[in-house]
Design an enzyme around this catalytic site. Sequence first.
Site, PDB file in Angstrom:
ATOM      1  N   ASP A  21       0.807  -1.159  -0.072  1.00 42.68           N
ATOM      2  CA  ASP A  21       0.006  -0.061  -0.118  1.00 42.68           C
ATOM      3  C   ASP A  21       1.067   1.285  -0.111  1.00 42.68           C
ATOM      4  O   ASP A  21       2.070   1.264   0.399  1.00 42.68           O
ATOM      5  CB  ASP A  21      -0.830  -0.003   1.146  1.00 42.68           C
ATOM      6  CG  ASP A  21      -2.182   0.904   1.001  1.00 42.68           C
ATOM      7  OD1 ASP A  21      -2.159   1.399   0.062  1.00 42.68           O
ATOM      8  OD2 ASP A  21      -2.930   1.102   2.171  1.00 42.68           O
ATOM      9  N   ASN A  23       1.471   3.543  -2.820  1.00 42.89           N
ATOM     10  CA  ASN A  23       2.129   4.114  -4.075  1.00 42.89           C
ATOM     11  C   ASN A  23       1.736   5.293  -4.512  1.00 42.89           C
ATOM     12  O   ASN A  23       2.530   5.960  -4.678  1.00 42.89           O
ATOM     13  CB  ASN A  23       1.793   2.880  -5.212  1.00 42.89           C
ATOM     14  CG  ASN A  23       2.308   1.632  -5.350  1.00 42.89           C
ATOM     15  OD1 ASN A  23       3.170   1.379  -4.385  1.00 42.89           O
ATOM     16  ND2 ASN A  23       2.022   0.648  -5.877  1.00 42.89           N
ATOM     17  N   TRP A  26       3.040   7.730  -2.089  1.00 41.06           N
ATOM     18  CA  TRP A  26       4.539   8.091  -2.323  1.00 41.06           C
ATOM     19  C   TRP A  26       4.646   8.987  -3.592  1.00 41.06           C
ATOM     20  O   TRP A  26       5.471  10.023  -3.413  1.00 41.06           O
ATOM     21  CB  TRP A  26       4.949   6.874  -2.774  1.00 41.06           C
ATOM     22  CG  TRP A  26       6.583   6.800  -3.023  1.00 41.06           C
ATOM     23  CD1 TRP A  26       7.678   6.370  -2.032  1.00 41.06           C
ATOM     24  CD2 TRP A  26       7.184   7.177  -4.299  1.00 41.06           C
ATOM     25  NE1 TRP A  26       8.897   6.628  -2.668  1.00 41.06           N
ATOM     26  CE2 TRP A  26       8.686   6.780  -4.075  1.00 41.06           C
ATOM     27  CE3 TRP A  26       6.714   7.418  -5.575  1.00 41.06           C
ATOM     28  CZ2 TRP A  26       9.798   7.039  -4.852  1.00 41.06           C
ATOM     29  CZ3 TRP A  26       7.657   7.534  -6.434  1.00 41.06           C
ATOM     30  CH2 TRP A  26       9.190   7.496  -6.357  1.00 41.06           C
ATOM     31  N   ARG A  34       0.503   9.251 -10.221  1.00 42.81           N
ATOM     32  CA  ARG A  34       0.258   7.916  -9.275  1.00 42.81           C
ATOM     33  C   ARG A  34       0.683   6.897  -9.950  1.00 42.81           C
ATOM     34  O   ARG A  34       1.304   5.884  -9.540  1.00 42.81           O
ATOM     35  CB  ARG A  34      -1.076   7.842  -9.004  1.00 42.81           C
ATOM     36  CG  ARG A  34      -2.070   8.727  -8.290  1.00 42.81           C
ATOM     37  CD  ARG A  34      -3.516   8.471  -8.025  1.00 42.81           C
ATOM     38  NE  ARG A  34      -3.675   6.998  -7.804  1.00 42.81           N
ATOM     39  CZ  ARG A  34      -3.706   6.754  -6.196  1.00 42.81           C
ATOM     40  NH1 ARG A  34      -3.369   7.567  -5.168  1.00 42.81           N
ATOM     41  NH2 ARG A  34      -3.763   5.344  -5.830  1.00 42.81           N
ATOM     42  N   HIS A  38       3.389   3.532  -8.739  1.00 47.31           N
ATOM     43  CA  HIS A  38       2.973   2.088  -9.236  1.00 47.31           C
ATOM     44  C   HIS A  38       4.229   1.405  -9.704  1.00 47.31           C
ATOM     45  O   HIS A  38       4.762   0.367  -9.472  1.00 47.31           O
ATOM     46  CB  HIS A  38       1.697   1.727 -10.041  1.00 47.31           C
ATOM     47  CG  HIS A  38       0.450   2.233  -9.325  1.00 47.31           C
ATOM     48  ND1 HIS A  38       0.020   1.697  -8.094  1.00 47.31           N
ATOM     49  CD2 HIS A  38      -0.672   2.913  -9.792  1.00 47.31           C
ATOM     50  CE1 HIS A  38      -0.840   2.156  -7.863  1.00 47.31           C
ATOM     51  NE2 HIS A  38      -1.466   2.898  -8.714  1.00 47.31           N
ATOM     52  N   SER A  66      -6.742  -5.485  -6.461  1.00 46.27           N
ATOM     53  CA  SER A  66      -7.957  -6.117  -5.605  1.00 46.27           C
ATOM     54  C   SER A  66      -9.252  -5.918  -6.642  1.00 46.27           C
ATOM     55  O   SER A  66      -9.179  -5.136  -7.317  1.00 46.27           O
ATOM     56  CB  SER A  66      -8.190  -5.367  -4.349  1.00 46.27           C
ATOM     57  OG  SER A  66      -9.019  -4.299  -4.641  1.00 46.27           O
ATOM     58  N   TRP A  70     -10.938  -2.268  -9.299  1.00 41.85           N
ATOM     59  CA  TRP A  70     -11.650  -2.015 -10.906  1.00 41.85           C
ATOM     60  C   TRP A  70     -12.320  -0.577 -10.923  1.00 41.85           C
ATOM     61  O   TRP A  70     -12.439   0.048 -11.664  1.00 41.85           O
ATOM     62  CB  TRP A  70     -12.617  -2.935 -11.229  1.00 41.85           C
ATOM     63  CG  TRP A  70     -12.190  -4.153 -11.584  1.00 41.85           C
ATOM     64  CD1 TRP A  70     -12.393  -5.199 -10.941  1.00 41.85           C
ATOM     65  CD2 TRP A  70     -11.322  -4.508 -12.765  1.00 41.85           C
ATOM     66  NE1 TRP A  70     -11.467  -6.585 -11.663  1.00 41.85           N
ATOM     67  CE2 TRP A  70     -10.959  -5.802 -12.537  1.00 41.85           C
ATOM     68  CE3 TRP A  70     -10.828  -3.915 -13.963  1.00 41.85           C
ATOM     69  CZ2 TRP A  70     -10.304  -6.578 -13.488  1.00 41.85           C
ATOM     70  CZ3 TRP A  70     -10.217  -4.465 -14.728  1.00 41.85           C
ATOM     71  CH2 TRP A  70      -9.741  -5.663 -14.668  1.00 41.85           C
ATOM     72  N   ARG A  72     -11.233   2.269  -9.721  1.00 40.23           N
ATOM     73  CA  ARG A  72     -10.291   3.472 -10.060  1.00 40.23           C
ATOM     74  C   ARG A  72     -10.396   3.831 -11.347  1.00 40.23           C
ATOM     75  O   ARG A  72     -10.943   3.379 -12.361  1.00 40.23           O
ATOM     76  CB  ARG A  72      -8.956   2.938  -9.869  1.00 40.23           C
ATOM     77  CG  ARG A  72      -8.590   2.480  -8.191  1.00 40.23           C
ATOM     78  CD  ARG A  72      -7.112   2.274  -7.917  1.00 40.23           C
ATOM     79  NE  ARG A  72      -7.192   2.268  -6.406  1.00 40.23           N
ATOM     80  CZ  ARG A  72      -6.120   2.479  -5.934  1.00 40.23           C
ATOM     81  NH1 ARG A  72      -4.857   2.616  -6.387  1.00 40.23           N
ATOM     82  NH2 ARG A  72      -6.088   2.068  -4.633  1.00 40.23           N
ATOM     83  N   LEU A 132      10.911 -20.746  -3.979  1.00 43.02           N
ATOM     84  CA  LEU A 132       9.949 -19.846  -3.396  1.00 43.02           C
ATOM     85  C   LEU A 132       8.546 -19.854  -4.152  1.00 43.02           C
ATOM     86  O   LEU A 132       8.915 -19.965  -5.552  1.00 43.02           O
ATOM     87  CB  LEU A 132      10.561 -18.215  -3.335  1.00 43.02           C
ATOM     88  CG  LEU A 132       9.375 -17.080  -3.123  1.00 43.02           C
ATOM     89  CD1 LEU A 132       9.070 -17.360  -1.656  1.00 43.02           C
ATOM     90  CD2 LEU A 132      10.017 -15.774  -3.547  1.00 43.02           C
TER      91      LEU A 132
HETATM   92  C1  FPP Z   1      -1.629   0.119  -3.212  1.00 44.49           C
HETATM   93  O1  FPP Z   1      -1.230   1.670  -3.420  1.00 44.49           O
HETATM   94  C2  FPP Z   1      -1.282  -0.507  -4.382  1.00 44.49           C
HETATM   95  C3  FPP Z   1      -1.852  -0.997  -5.397  1.00 44.49           C
HETATM   96  C4  FPP Z   1      -3.197  -0.722  -5.413  1.00 44.49           C
HETATM   97  C5  FPP Z   1      -1.296  -1.805  -6.465  1.00 44.49           C
HETATM   98  C6  FPP Z   1      -0.021  -2.563  -5.890  1.00 44.49           C
HETATM   99  C7  FPP Z   1       0.782  -2.523  -7.341  1.00 44.49           C
HETATM  100  C8  FPP Z   1       1.957  -2.761  -7.440  1.00 44.49           C
HETATM  101  C9  FPP Z   1       2.863  -2.777  -6.423  1.00 44.49           C
HETATM  102  C10 FPP Z   1       2.764  -2.519  -8.727  1.00 44.49           C
HETATM  103  C11 FPP Z   1       3.119  -3.673  -9.417  1.00 44.49           C
HETATM  104  C12 FPP Z   1       2.513  -4.944  -9.310  1.00 44.49           C
HETATM  105  C13 FPP Z   1       3.120  -5.797 -10.347  1.00 44.49           C
HETATM  106  C14 FPP Z   1       2.270  -7.232 -10.112  1.00 44.49           C
HETATM  107  C15 FPP Z   1       3.906  -5.813 -11.288  1.00 44.49           C
HETATM  108  P1  FPP Z   1      -2.371   2.879  -3.767  1.00 44.49           P
HETATM  109  O2  FPP Z   1      -2.539   2.998  -5.276  1.00 44.49           O
HETATM  110  O3  FPP Z   1      -3.488   2.410  -3.046  1.00 44.49           O
HETATM  111  O4  FPP Z   1      -1.685   3.859  -2.850  1.00 44.49           O
HETATM  112  P2  FPP Z   1      -2.535   5.014  -2.001  1.00 44.49           P
HETATM  113  O5  FPP Z   1      -3.364   4.375  -0.840  1.00 44.49           O
HETATM  114  O6  FPP Z   1      -1.127   5.927  -1.314  1.00 44.49           O
HETATM  115  O7  FPP Z   1      -3.434   5.942  -2.951  1.00 44.49           O
END
Ligand code: FPP
Length: 233
Positions: A21, A23, A26, A34, A38, A66, A70, A72, A132
């Site tokens: 969580d 991304n 950050w 955004r 990612h 998740s 969808w 988003r 793994l």
């Molecule tokens: C949550 O951050 C993260 C996600 C919804 C996506 C997770 C995806 C990755 C780590 C990218 C790479 C994945 C693969 C398999 C290549 P958020 O967007 O909800 O962050 P926020 O809560 O700060 O807005």
Amino acid sequence: MNVSTFPNNRPAPGHLAIIMDGNGRWANQRGLPRTEGHRQGAKALRRAVEAACRFGIRTLTVYAFSSDNWKRPKTEVQALMLLFRKFLMSEVAGCVREGIRLSVIGRRDRLSEHLIPLIEDAERETARGERLHLRLAVDYSSREAIVRAAATARTHEEFSAALGPDVDLLIRTAGEQRISDYLLWECAYAEMVFLPEYWPDFDEKLMASAINTFAARERRFGGLVQPMSRASS
Ligand code: FPP
């Protein structure tokens, strides 16, 4: 660092699950889109996989998308799916070389037709990996997985097998303290560690500190502490 350096001489968790969580936050903090968060998140995932191998973790399950994601904006969903595709295309050879078995859990019927053969190829090509088991949760909802398992399984064992192994340690980054429809059944006895850092900043050091916290905890599974087993379990 290796498994013997964790507190109480405990091994690393057999099954580590991560909610990646933060991304978006950050990226926001840096005035970046955004999607850049990612992209950096995908790099952090590679670091996490390498660290999991080094620490002797056997199964790593990460929440990549998740079923609720969808909702988003379409551009963000597309960016995530593209990263997922790139990840599959760029990592399979390395996974085979390193003995990493790659699986994808979650629904496939809503994924793009370009993605599904890539997933199937990746799963087939890495199927013999024994070091793994990396499980990517994509279009994943634990409630939905539980309902599906309940509809087909006839025994407790079949039910558990349909879902996957119990989680030993769940890490969630970015300070939120909730499970968000992730591995609900499998986390029945999981230890949970919530880290304030955003996912793109995740590295081996943070994983080690979470495992240290895990190793220092007493897991009783509803029973009592067995004094003899404390050092070895
Ligand atoms: C949550 O951050 C993260 C996600 C919804 C996506 C997770 C995806 C990755 C780590 C990218 C790479 C994945 C693969 C398999 C290549 P958020 O967007 O909800 O962050 P926020 O809560 O700060 O807005």
